[in-house]
Design an enzyme around this catalytic site. Sequence first.
Site, PDB file in Angstrom:
ATOM      1  N   TYR A 223      32.201  31.563  50.204  1.00  0.00           N
ATOM      2  CA  TYR A 223      31.883  30.290  49.826  1.00  0.00           C
ATOM      3  C   TYR A 223      31.667  30.146  48.502  1.00  0.00           C
ATOM      4  CZ  TYR A 223      30.040  25.679  49.640  1.00  0.00           C
ATOM      5  OH  TYR A 223      29.769  24.063  48.985  1.00  0.00           O
ATOM      6  N   GLU A 224      30.607  30.892  47.961  1.00  0.00           N
ATOM      7  CA  GLU A 224      30.086  30.625  46.550  1.00  0.00           C
ATOM      8  C   GLU A 224      31.082  31.722  45.562  1.00  0.00           C
ATOM      9  OE1 GLU A 224      26.066  32.103  46.783  1.00  0.00           O
ATOM     10  OE2 GLU A 224      25.239  30.192  47.597  1.00  0.00           O
TER      11      GLU A 224
ATOM     12  N   TYR B   3      22.609  28.938  55.283  1.00  0.00           N
ATOM     13  CA  TYR B   3      23.810  28.921  55.308  1.00  0.00           C
ATOM     14  C   TYR B   3      24.156  28.267  56.662  1.00  0.00           C
ATOM     15  CZ  TYR B   3      28.881  30.098  56.211  1.00  0.00           C
ATOM     16  OH  TYR B   3      30.191  30.194  56.547  1.00  0.00           O
ATOM     17  N   VAL B   4      24.894  27.408  57.023  1.00  0.00           N
ATOM     18  CA  VAL B   4      25.395  26.786  58.079  1.00  0.00           C
ATOM     19  C   VAL B   4      26.883  26.919  58.204  1.00  0.00           C
ATOM     20  CG1 VAL B   4      25.623  24.741  59.721  1.00  0.00           C
ATOM     21  CG2 VAL B   4      23.344  25.255  58.250  1.00  0.00           C
TER      22      VAL B   4
ATOM     23  N   GLY C 219      26.667  19.100  59.387  1.00  0.00           N
ATOM     24  CA  GLY C 219      26.677  17.674  59.860  1.00  0.00           C
ATOM     25  C   GLY C 219      25.985  17.513  61.248  1.00  0.00           C
TER      26      GLY C 219
ATOM     27  N   GLY D 239      23.049  18.532  61.752  1.00  0.00           N
ATOM     28  CA  GLY D 239      21.417  18.838  61.749  1.00  0.00           C
ATOM     29  C   GLY D 239      20.925  20.330  61.650  1.00  0.00           C
TER      30      GLY D 239
ATOM     31  N   TYR E 297      20.202  18.209  49.184  1.00  0.00           N
ATOM     32  CA  TYR E 297      19.061  18.350  48.905  1.00  0.00           C
ATOM     33  C   TYR E 297      18.247  17.272  48.336  1.00  0.00           C
ATOM     34  CZ  TYR E 297      20.463  23.502  49.448  1.00  0.00           C
ATOM     35  OH  TYR E 297      20.903  24.716  50.040  1.00  0.00           O
TER      36      TYR E 297
END
Length: 181
Positions: free
Chosen positions: A23-24, A94-95, A101, A103, A139
Amino acid sequence: MIRSATPADVPVIHTMIRELAEYERALDEARATEEQLRDALFGPDAAVFALIAESDGGAEGDTGSGGEVVGFALWFRNFSTWTGTHGVYLEDLYVRPQARGGGHGKALLAALARICVDRGYERFEWSVLDWDTPSIAFYKSLGAEAMDEWTVRRLSGESLHSLAALAQSDENPNRPTSLSI
Protein backbone atom coordinates in the site's frame (compact mmCIF):
# COMPACT_ATOMS: atom_id res chain seq x y z
CA MET A 1 -12.04 -6.90 19.53
CA ILE A 2 -8.55 -5.67 20.36
CA ARG A 3 -6.06 -7.94 22.09
CA SER A 4 -2.33 -8.32 22.60
CA ALA A 5 -0.53 -10.31 19.93
CA THR A 6 0.65 -13.83 20.68
CA PRO A 7 3.42 -15.85 19.03
CA ALA A 8 0.71 -17.58 16.96
CA ASP A 9 -0.06 -14.18 15.35
CA VAL A 10 3.42 -13.71 13.87
CA PRO A 11 2.59 -15.19 10.44
CA VAL A 12 -0.49 -13.00 9.97
CA ILE A 13 1.35 -9.92 11.28
CA HIS A 14 4.13 -10.62 8.77
CA THR A 15 1.57 -10.92 5.97
CA MET A 16 -0.10 -7.66 6.97
CA ILE A 17 3.26 -5.86 7.13
CA ARG A 18 3.81 -6.89 3.52
CA GLU A 19 0.29 -5.72 2.62
CA LEU A 20 1.03 -2.37 4.29
CA ALA A 21 4.35 -2.07 2.46
CA GLU A 22 2.58 -2.70 -0.84
CA TYR A 23 0.00 0.00 0.00
CA GLU A 24 2.85 2.37 0.87
CA ARG A 25 4.52 1.61 -2.50
CA ALA A 26 7.60 0.13 -0.82
CA LEU A 27 7.14 -3.64 -0.90
CA ASP A 28 10.79 -4.18 -1.89
CA GLU A 29 11.86 -2.48 1.37
CA ALA A 30 9.86 -4.86 3.62
CA ARG A 31 12.56 -7.45 4.29
CA ALA A 32 11.69 -8.50 7.86
CA THR A 33 11.23 -12.23 8.31
CA GLU A 34 8.77 -14.03 10.55
CA GLU A 35 11.71 -15.16 12.69
CA GLN A 36 12.87 -11.57 13.17
CA LEU A 37 9.36 -10.49 14.14
CA ARG A 38 8.97 -13.39 16.56
CA ASP A 39 12.26 -12.48 18.23
CA ALA A 40 11.48 -8.74 18.33
CA LEU A 41 8.01 -9.30 19.80
CA PHE A 42 8.55 -12.35 22.02
CA GLY A 43 12.30 -12.98 22.34
CA PRO A 44 14.38 -12.49 25.48
CA ASP A 45 15.13 -8.84 24.61
CA ALA A 46 11.68 -7.99 23.22
CA ALA A 47 11.20 -4.23 23.03
CA VAL A 48 8.41 -4.11 20.45
CA PHE A 49 4.75 -4.83 21.10
CA ALA A 50 1.72 -5.53 18.95
CA LEU A 51 -2.03 -5.32 19.28
CA ILE A 52 -4.37 -7.32 17.07
CA ALA A 53 -7.79 -6.26 15.78
CA GLU A 54 -10.25 -9.07 15.17
CA SER A 55 -13.63 -9.07 13.51
CA ASP A 56 -16.59 -10.94 14.90
CA GLY A 57 -16.75 -14.62 13.96
CA GLY A 58 -14.06 -16.91 12.60
CA ALA A 59 -12.55 -16.87 9.14
CA GLU A 60 -9.29 -17.14 7.26
CA GLY A 61 -6.40 -15.80 9.32
CA ASP A 62 -8.12 -16.91 12.53
CA THR A 63 -5.68 -17.78 15.30
CA GLY A 64 -8.34 -19.49 17.37
CA SER A 65 -8.65 -16.64 19.86
CA GLY A 66 -11.65 -14.90 18.36
CA GLY A 67 -12.63 -13.69 14.92
CA GLU A 68 -10.64 -13.03 11.78
CA VAL A 69 -7.48 -10.95 12.23
CA VAL A 70 -8.20 -7.76 10.29
CA GLY A 71 -5.53 -5.39 11.55
CA PHE A 72 -2.63 -4.72 13.85
CA ALA A 73 -0.67 -1.98 15.57
CA LEU A 74 3.04 -2.44 16.20
CA TRP A 75 4.57 -0.06 18.73
CA PHE A 76 7.43 0.57 21.11
CA ARG A 77 8.20 2.88 24.01
CA ASN A 78 10.06 6.10 23.41
CA PHE A 79 11.18 8.75 25.86
CA SER A 80 10.83 12.52 26.05
CA THR A 81 13.67 14.37 27.73
CA TRP A 82 11.37 17.41 27.90
CA THR A 83 8.56 15.73 29.85
CA GLY A 84 10.73 13.14 31.59
CA THR A 85 8.26 10.42 30.65
CA HIS A 86 8.00 7.54 28.27
CA GLY A 87 5.59 7.60 25.37
CA VAL A 88 4.36 5.29 22.65
CA TYR A 89 5.68 5.39 19.12
CA LEU A 90 3.38 3.65 16.67
CA GLU A 91 5.55 2.06 13.99
CA ASP A 92 2.74 0.50 11.97
CA LEU A 93 -1.04 0.68 11.97
CA TYR A 94 -2.82 -1.42 9.38
CA VAL A 95 -6.38 -2.51 8.80
CA ARG A 96 -7.10 -4.75 5.85
CA PRO A 97 -9.09 -3.04 3.07
CA GLN A 98 -12.19 -5.22 3.47
CA ALA A 99 -12.40 -4.27 7.17
CA ARG A 100 -11.80 -0.53 6.86
CA GLY A 101 -14.63 1.65 8.11
CA GLY A 102 -15.53 -0.93 10.75
CA GLY A 103 -13.90 0.93 13.63
CA HIS A 104 -10.85 -1.35 13.94
CA GLY A 105 -8.25 1.38 13.33
CA LYS A 106 -9.91 3.68 15.84
CA ALA A 107 -10.12 0.83 18.36
CA LEU A 108 -6.40 0.05 17.94
CA LEU A 109 -5.49 3.72 18.44
CA ALA A 110 -7.83 4.00 21.43
CA ALA A 111 -6.18 0.94 23.02
CA LEU A 112 -2.76 2.53 22.57
CA ALA A 113 -4.02 5.83 24.00
CA ARG A 114 -5.33 3.85 26.99
CA ILE A 115 -1.86 2.33 27.49
CA CYS A 116 -0.40 5.84 27.50
CA VAL A 117 -2.91 7.19 29.99
CA ASP A 118 -2.74 4.15 32.29
CA ARG A 119 1.07 4.23 32.39
CA GLY A 120 1.47 7.99 32.69
CA TYR A 121 2.99 8.39 29.23
CA GLU A 122 2.49 11.91 27.90
CA ARG A 123 2.97 11.36 24.16
CA PHE A 124 1.59 9.06 21.50
CA GLU A 125 3.31 9.65 18.17
CA TRP A 126 3.57 8.20 14.69
CA SER A 127 4.45 9.17 11.13
CA VAL A 128 2.20 9.25 8.08
CA LEU A 129 3.12 9.56 4.44
CA ASP A 130 2.27 13.01 3.11
CA TRP A 131 0.33 11.54 0.15
CA ASP A 132 -1.85 9.27 2.33
CA THR A 133 -4.81 11.64 2.51
CA PRO A 134 -7.34 9.05 3.82
CA SER A 135 -5.09 8.29 6.81
CA ILE A 136 -4.33 11.96 7.40
CA ALA A 137 -8.05 12.78 7.45
CA PHE A 138 -8.70 9.87 9.83
CA TYR A 139 -5.95 11.02 12.23
CA LYS A 140 -7.22 14.62 12.10
CA SER A 141 -10.70 13.40 13.00
CA LEU A 142 -9.22 11.96 16.20
CA GLY A 143 -7.49 15.22 17.11
CA ALA A 144 -3.95 14.20 16.09
CA GLU A 145 -1.80 17.21 15.26
CA ALA A 146 0.77 17.38 12.49
CA MET A 147 4.23 18.28 13.75
CA ASP A 148 4.94 20.59 10.83
CA GLU A 149 8.10 22.07 12.31
CA TRP A 150 9.73 18.64 12.71
CA THR A 151 11.23 16.60 9.89
CA VAL A 152 12.17 12.95 10.31
CA ARG A 153 15.79 12.14 9.51
CA ARG A 154 17.06 8.63 8.82
CA LEU A 155 20.44 7.00 8.42
CA SER A 156 20.47 3.64 6.67
CA GLY A 157 22.55 1.64 4.23
CA GLU A 158 25.95 3.04 3.36
CA SER A 159 25.42 6.29 5.30
CA LEU A 160 24.70 4.34 8.49
CA HIS A 161 27.74 2.11 8.01
CA SER A 162 30.00 5.07 7.22
CA LEU A 163 29.02 6.88 10.40
CA ALA A 164 29.29 3.70 12.48
CA ALA A 165 32.81 3.17 11.15
CA LEU A 166 33.86 6.36 12.92
CA ALA A 167 33.06 4.74 16.26
CA GLN A 168 34.40 1.30 15.37
CA SER A 169 37.80 2.40 14.17
CA ASP A 170 40.65 0.54 15.90
CA GLU A 171 42.63 3.76 15.57
CA ASN A 172 40.25 5.42 18.03
CA PRO A 173 41.29 4.24 21.52
CA ASN A 174 38.65 6.43 23.19
CA ARG A 175 35.67 4.70 21.58
CA PRO A 176 33.34 2.71 23.81
CA THR A 177 34.11 -0.99 23.63
CA SER A 178 30.54 -2.06 24.28
CA LEU A 179 27.21 -0.46 24.79
CA SER A 180 24.51 -2.14 26.80
CA ILE A 181 20.89 -1.29 26.30
